[in-house]
Structures are given as structure tokens and as C-alpha cells.
Design an enzyme around this catalytic site. Structure first.
Site, PDB file in Angstrom:
ATOM      1  N   SER A  93       1.014  -1.269  -0.073  1.00 55.30           N
ATOM      2  CA  SER A  93      -0.092  -0.094   0.059  1.00 55.30           C
ATOM      3  C   SER A  93       0.788   1.378  -0.065  1.00 55.30           C
ATOM      4  O   SER A  93       1.975   1.093  -0.426  1.00 55.30           O
ATOM      5  CB  SER A  93      -0.869  -0.068   1.260  1.00 55.30           C
ATOM      6  OG  SER A  93      -1.728   1.059   1.052  1.00 55.30           O
ATOM      7  N   TYR A 147      -5.106   7.689  -6.330  1.00 59.32           N
ATOM      8  CA  TYR A 147      -4.453   6.743  -6.015  1.00 59.32           C
ATOM      9  C   TYR A 147      -4.364   6.322  -4.510  1.00 59.32           C
ATOM     10  O   TYR A 147      -4.215   5.410  -4.217  1.00 59.32           O
ATOM     11  CB  TYR A 147      -2.645   7.766  -5.969  1.00 59.32           C
ATOM     12  CG  TYR A 147      -1.525   6.889  -5.664  1.00 59.32           C
ATOM     13  CD1 TYR A 147      -1.236   5.536  -6.146  1.00 59.32           C
ATOM     14  CD2 TYR A 147      -0.661   7.230  -4.236  1.00 59.32           C
ATOM     15  CE1 TYR A 147      -0.031   4.842  -5.463  1.00 59.32           C
ATOM     16  CE2 TYR A 147       0.219   6.553  -3.798  1.00 59.32           C
ATOM     17  CZ  TYR A 147       0.734   5.559  -4.456  1.00 59.32           C
ATOM     18  OH  TYR A 147       1.760   4.481  -3.881  1.00 59.32           O
ATOM     19  N   LYS A 162      -4.674   2.631  -3.074  1.00 60.31           N
ATOM     20  CA  LYS A 162      -3.707   2.233  -1.831  1.00 60.31           C
ATOM     21  C   LYS A 162      -4.978   1.839  -0.559  1.00 60.31           C
ATOM     22  O   LYS A 162      -4.344   0.891   0.298  1.00 60.31           O
ATOM     23  CB  LYS A 162      -2.872   3.330  -1.420  1.00 60.31           C
ATOM     24  CG  LYS A 162      -1.915   3.513  -2.562  1.00 60.31           C
ATOM     25  CD  LYS A 162      -0.952   2.268  -2.685  1.00 60.31           C
ATOM     26  CE  LYS A 162      -1.321   1.346  -4.016  1.00 60.31           C
ATOM     27  NZ  LYS A 162      -0.142   0.339  -4.105  1.00 60.31           N
TER      28      LYS A 162
END
Length: 335
Positions: free
Chosen positions: A173, A201, A205
Site C-alpha cells: 500500500s 491513488y 492504496k
């Protein structure tokens, strides 16, 4: 806390006293002791994947390495590791069909997988892009492809687990997950929300963490465990889309610069999650700096080593799991 906590208290920048991936292997005394076991690692043509492979190769484990560009991966790794126990598998993580083909290739050669490391990723794509499957490209590459890959390899992971060495899934992550959690179910691809590269993003994650947590919840009692992690701030090709403004701001922050790691150190938490005795028989946690992360403020800061309120959420983890099954075409009954 772990035995590596003290080494991270006062970082001095890349190459300081913080552990490398190879040190984790040495400290666990497993050089040449994983012969007969199998690990699968995604994203092995550049960046942290190379250092993860270098460390795992020392253990004697058989490696299946995926990359979009097999020639690049082979050229990068040939002079760094003994390739006698390495199998290269082509996989384009923007294509569900390519993921299925890669998994089938691996399963045609081995019926057991002891360790799965979901390492591949992309970051902060400037404009909204959709894959040919219709998915936002960061969510597809970072989460959905890995979700499908795990689903197809799950029988081999369950078949490999033993009381002495239970199977592990390690998912990379990032601290940037702190920026935001998931978009509402049905809007993972920014159909109803203004696209922002960092929020997209962050969502992907966060999905990585939720996937690991839900794997632990569903399969931990069967000897299949999962952890997620932030590897640290490392200058690799992953950062190629970072804007000059953000890059300059980071380079002017002297305290932040001291926390940067070199790739050998950046791969350490991945190897820690994959083979360290601390994580034998357990999972469901988000790791940083070779230990379990502690709670921090909900400040949206993308470079903190702490977790936030949305890092753990069983309800949303279960919802994402159900949605992901539908998106990649897997049946709930297979889980």
C-alpha cells in the site's frame, strides 16, 4: 514494536542504520532454508521488486515473477540473482485477461504457492484513464488486478499452508492512503466525482489495505494470512508522474529527506512481512518500518508513517470485497 523499531527512531537518510531486505533474511536465519517452497511476486522489472527478488533468492525459494516487459525484467535481474529458480511470467495489470493468463501459467507449473507479494503499482496518473475493461487505471492496476490474481492463486496458497509455515499474502500500500478512503460503491472509477490523481491513488492504496484485512478475516483460520504495508519514501520510477511542485516541496523539507530510504531499505518491510517470524500465523495489519503502524491524526498528510481512522473498516472492507468479486468476474462461492 519489533526489533527494528529503534533503528527507525532517528533516520539519517538513505543508507543509514535502518535495515535492508537482505538483513531481514539474515536476521531470520533462512538463507537456503526455503528450498521447495514457492513465492510469486508482481512487478519485477524495476524499483522495489528487484530488491524483493534479490532478498528472496537468498532463501532458496522458487520464484515466479510477473512483469509487463519480460525482456526488461530478465535483463535487470540476471546480473543480480541466480536465475536457476526463477520463472518469468508476462502480465499486464491493466488487463484482466492478461492476469488470468499469468495465473494459469503459474498454476500449470506449480500447485502450491507459499508467499504472494503484490508489489506492482502506478502512482498519480495526471489525467483520468480507463483500461479496456472500463476501470480507472490506478484502481485497476493497484487493486483489481491483484484481487483477481489472488483469487485465482488462492487454492494454491491454501494448499501450501502448513502448521510450521503458513501461507502469506503481502500487499504494498502507501502512506498516501491517508489522503482519503474509498469513493462510494459504484463510483470507484470517478464517474460521479471529479478526478484527482492523488485521490485516485489514495483510493487504490486504501483498497490494498482493505483487501489484506479481508483476506485475514476470511482465511486466517485456514492458515492463509495477509498484511499490507507502506515501504517508505524511495526514489524509483513510481514517482515519474509526481509534479515538480510536490517534488520541490519534498526536497526542501530536510526532516522529510532524512526519512527517505534507498531501494534496499525500501524492500525491507516487504520481506519482513513475507518471511519474518513476527508474522508467522497472523495478519490483518498495516505495517511501516518493519513493525505495525500506530494511530495518527486524520490530517490527510501523504508522508506519515501512522494510520488513520479509515485504515481499518470491516464494513467497507467487506463491501469492497463484494464489489471487487463482481468487477473481476469471480463468484462468491469460490471464496
Amino acid at each position: 514494536m519489533s526489533r527494528y523499531t529503534s533503528a527507525h527512531i532517528n533516520p539519517e537518510g538513505p543508507g543509514d542504520a535502518r535495515p535492508t531486505a537482505l538483513q531481514i533474511v539474515t536476521d531470520n536465519n533462512i538463507a537456503d532454508k526455503l528450498n521447495g517452497k514457492v513465492a510469486v511476486v508482481t512487478g519485477c522489472s524495476a524499483g522495489l521488486g528487484i530488491e524483493v527478488v534479490r532478498a528472496l533468492a537468498v532463501t532458496g525459494i522458487t520464484l515466479y515473477l510477473t512483469a509487463r516487459d519480460i525482456v526488461k525484467a530478465k535483463n535487470t535481474l540476471t546480473d543480480k540473482v541466480n536465475v536457476s529458480k526463477i520463472h518469468f511470467v508476462k502480465m499486464d495489470q491493466t488487463s484482466l485477461q492478461s492476469v488470468r493468463e499469468a495465473a494459469n501459467t503459474i498454476l500449470s507449473k506449480t500447485h502450491t504457492v507459499n508467499i504472494l507479494i503484490n508489489n506492482a503499482g502506478i502512482m498519480a496518473i495526471p489525467e483520468l484513464q480507463l483500461t479496456k475493461d472500463g476501470f480507472e487505471v490506478q484502481f485497476a492496476t493497484n487493486h483489481l488486478s491483484h484481487f483477481l490474481f489472488f483469487g485465482l492463486l488462492k487454492p494454491a496458497l491454501l494448499a501450501a499452508t502448513t502448521p510450521e509455515f503458513q501461507s502469506r499474502v503481502v500487499i504494498l500500500s502507501a502512506a498516501a492512503h491517508r489522503i482519503q478512503g474509498l469513493n462510494p460503491s459504484g463510483d470507484y472509477f470517478f464517474k460521479n466525482t471529479q478526478y484527482d490523481p492523488w485521490r485516485a491513488y489514495a483510493q487504490s492504496k486504501c483498497a490494498n489495505i482493505y483487501m489484506a484485512n479481508e483476506i485475514e478475516r476470511r482465511f486466517g483460520a485456514r492458515g492463509l494470512h495477509a498484511t499490507s504495508l507502506h515501504p517508505g519514501i524511495i526514489v524509483t520510477g513510481l514517482s515519474k508522474f509526481v509534479s515538480p511542485e510536490i517534488r520541490d516541496s519534498m526536497l526542501q523539507d530536510q526532516a522529510l529527506l532524512k526519512t527517505f530510504k534507498n531501494p534496499e531499505q525500501g524492500a525491507a518491510t516487504t520481506i519482513y512481512a513475507a518471511i519474518d517470524k513476527d508474522w508467522e500465523g497472523r495478519g490483518g495489519k498495516y505495517l511501516v518500518n518493519c513493525t505495525e503502524a500506530v494511530r495518527g491524526p486524520d490530517d490527510g498528510y501523504r508522508a506519515s508513517d501512522t494510520y488513520v481512522s479509515h485504515t481499518y473498516c470491516p464494513e467497507l472492507e467487506a463491501q469492497l470485497w463484494r464489489d471487487s468479486l463482481e468487477l473481476v468476474g469471480l463468484e462468491e462461492t469460490t471464496y
